[in-house]
Design a protein around this motif. Sequence first.
Motif, PDB file in Angstrom:
ATOM      1  N   ALA A   7     -77.235  -1.933  64.116  1.00 23.17           N
ATOM      2  CA  ALA A   7     -77.089  -1.022  62.885  1.00 23.17           C
ATOM      3  C   ALA A   7     -75.564  -0.569  62.796  1.00 23.17           C
ATOM      4  O   ALA A   7     -75.371   0.102  63.831  1.00 23.17           O
ATOM      5  CB  ALA A   7     -77.982   0.067  62.598  1.00 23.17           C
ATOM      6  N   THR A   9     -73.765   1.823  61.836  1.00 20.57           N
ATOM      7  CA  THR A   9     -73.820   3.146  61.168  1.00 20.57           C
ATOM      8  C   THR A   9     -72.763   3.897  60.647  1.00 20.57           C
ATOM      9  O   THR A   9     -72.513   4.778  59.820  1.00 20.57           O
ATOM     10  CB  THR A   9     -74.659   4.224  62.126  1.00 20.57           C
ATOM     11  N   ASP A  10     -71.354   3.239  60.828  1.00 17.68           N
ATOM     12  CA  ASP A  10     -70.388   3.622  60.594  1.00 17.68           C
ATOM     13  C   ASP A  10     -69.847   3.079  59.191  1.00 17.68           C
ATOM     14  O   ASP A  10     -68.690   3.126  58.823  1.00 17.68           O
ATOM     15  CB  ASP A  10     -69.173   3.524  61.711  1.00 17.68           C
ATOM     16  N   LYS A  99     -78.245  -0.592  54.363  1.00 15.18           N
ATOM     17  CA  LYS A  99     -77.461  -0.350  55.768  1.00 15.18           C
ATOM     18  C   LYS A  99     -76.811  -1.734  55.957  1.00 15.18           C
ATOM     19  O   LYS A  99     -77.355  -2.875  55.520  1.00 15.18           O
ATOM     20  CB  LYS A  99     -78.325   0.392  56.645  1.00 15.18           C
TER      21      LYS A  99
END
Length: 264
Positions: A7, A9-10, A99
């Motif tokens: 993932a 996430t940034d 995401k």
Amino acid sequence: MMTQIAALTDRAVLRIGGGEARPFLQGLLTNDVDALAPDKPLWAGLLSPQGKYLFDMILFDTGDTILADVPAARAPDLLKRLTMYKLRKDVTVAASDLKVFAAWDGESDAPYDPRLPGLGRRWMAESADTTATLADYIAHRLSLGVPDSDDYPVDRLMWLESNAVELNGVSFTKGCYVGQENTARMHHRDKLRKRLLPVLLTADPQEERSLRAGDREAGELISHHGGHGVALMRVEQAGEPLTLGGAAVTIEWPSWLGAGPRAE
């Protein structure tokens, strides 16, 4: 080998819709949005009128809307900028809860990262079973010598200095877009004097950022993760012995960038 799935996430996702979404983006971005298709994402930049980097994004076509995979820290600013540009056009811009995920070293049905197939596959979803971390993905990306959004100095970097030609982030055959004139001039007339390059560090740079070739400044360290970093280098000095704070630094010239600094 087990597929690595992380993932990112940034990253964050913006949803761009409306009847004029595609021509709206076509008039703003560096790449040919008309070529965007469900199986063909695009990497593109949004530049200043002078051709300097402001934002970048990976676009995905879902059929009824366009999703933009963008750096999370700057997503609110990009949303404001796109909202400002759209004026009275039939365009909607909103944040999405989706995401961003990436997969490498294995199989996946998602499209390849448009910058470089070696980066693996990339997609957006509400969730996915992950087998790797963001740090693992960053290490994989740096092993290929590919910079990312955080490596692009805002309003300082000319778009071609990001390796946009080699990483499929610019079209020289589409119509006008913001910053086109200087970008095209640099491509057709000028030798590229600086570009982002991957570097191998032999010591922790601490706060030091200036790379030197002898007594001359040769570049600026932009980011680093462990012993790998990204530097904005003067190409003519990239083949010389380099130091950072007195410690040796090596340019890890990637194969996708061509023959090397002496060929520039």
